[in-house]
Design an enzyme around this catalytic site. Sequence first.
Site, PDB file in Angstrom:
ATOM      1  N   TYR A 186       0.726  -4.004  -3.279  1.00  0.00           N
ATOM      2  CA  TYR A 186       0.503  -5.103  -2.351  1.00  0.00           C
ATOM      3  C   TYR A 186      -0.407  -4.623  -1.221  1.00  0.00           C
ATOM      4  CZ  TYR A 186       4.656  -3.185   0.173  1.00  0.00           C
ATOM      5  OH  TYR A 186       5.579  -2.388   0.817  1.00  0.00           O
ATOM      6  N   CYS A 187      -1.127  -5.558  -0.622  1.00  0.00           N
ATOM      7  CA  CYS A 187      -2.147  -5.277   0.393  1.00  0.00           C
ATOM      8  C   CYS A 187      -3.057  -4.136  -0.057  1.00  0.00           C
ATOM      9  CB  CYS A 187      -1.501  -4.951   1.742  1.00  0.00           C
ATOM     10  SG  CYS A 187      -2.655  -5.076   3.136  1.00  0.00           S
ATOM     11  N   PRO A 188      -3.691  -4.286  -1.245  1.00  0.00           N
ATOM     12  CA  PRO A 188      -4.505  -3.194  -1.777  1.00  0.00           C
ATOM     13  C   PRO A 188      -5.764  -2.964  -0.938  1.00  0.00           C
ATOM     14  CG  PRO A 188      -4.801  -5.182  -3.084  1.00  0.00           C
ATOM     15  CD  PRO A 188      -3.713  -5.488  -2.100  1.00  0.00           C
ATOM     16  N   LYS A 237       1.723   4.433  -4.590  1.00  0.00           N
ATOM     17  CA  LYS A 237       1.337   4.153  -3.207  1.00  0.00           C
ATOM     18  C   LYS A 237       2.546   4.172  -2.286  1.00  0.00           C
ATOM     19  CE  LYS A 237      -0.696   0.424  -0.394  1.00  0.00           C
ATOM     20  NZ  LYS A 237      -1.455  -0.830  -0.433  1.00  0.00           N
ATOM     21  N   LEU A 262      -3.735  -8.375   3.635  1.00  0.00           N
ATOM     22  CA  LEU A 262      -2.799  -9.268   2.959  1.00  0.00           C
ATOM     23  C   LEU A 262      -1.367  -8.859   3.278  1.00  0.00           C
ATOM     24  CD1 LEU A 262      -4.640  -9.589  -0.480  1.00  0.00           C
ATOM     25  CD2 LEU A 262      -4.728 -11.138   1.491  1.00  0.00           C
TER      26      LEU A 262
END
Length: 282
Positions: free
Chosen positions: A145-147, A158, A91
Amino acid sequence: MNMSNMFHEIRWRWIDHSSSGLHFNPLQSFAYDDTFCVSAGTGVGPVMRAWVHSPVVVLGIQDSRLPSAADGIAFLEEQGYQVIVRNSGGLAVVLDQGVFNLSFIFKENKQFSIHSGYDLMWEAVRRMFPDAPASIDAYEVKGSYCPGDYDLSINGLKFAGISQRRIRGGAAVQIYMAVHGSGAERARLLEQFYERAVQGEPSKFEWPRIDPHVMASLSELYKETFTINDILFRMLTTVKKEGALIEESLLDPDEQERFHMYYDRVVERNNKALQKAGQQNP
């Protein structure tokens, strides 16, 4: 993951786009990694490539298919970000001058599983930062975001994400690492993108509900300023310590031809994806 198996007395081609990447289209990065994947798959030898891009948001295909994706993309462009759609999974991520990207590209080995590739990069990062303020953990950081299962974090914050791409017998293990700047600001940008791209409408996929407070850069985590060159130095020092033989390299004539083919392909796919995004919310 035994890093010495990948690096000890193994000759790696070194491609440094950490400065030049600021001046070329970020889609070229996908074409470069695909080009080197094919080379590695034919046994030419492994490649290590670093790059940095000027501000760009790389969307996943699913992001570009959100109900009001066009509104989200327009918002990102208003904030000064180029927007592209990647040709592989994952993502949205934010890249800018404070984000370091690294690929390890090598011949695919049936004994070398997908998990092995992730573990290799995770171990490389842990060895790059033996002085980290706490352990560098790998698990999905909720609210990022973009997990993914291999989000890298320190004290729950993160700072990096790992992905993989495998084509024609070659494997590319890739990481983006927030070096300096605000992790929360980057996350807030994508939080606002998703708000505008969804607008409460039903979506075919579970888009990430972002909490900006779970993202940070290494500079924020260490409470001292890191530069891209600091990370380059740590990375090269680490792999050399593991016995890697590093040779600066350029594309050979066959790779140049292949690169142009792959670049044309990713540009075409990107344009189609952006066009479809615009059609969803005319």
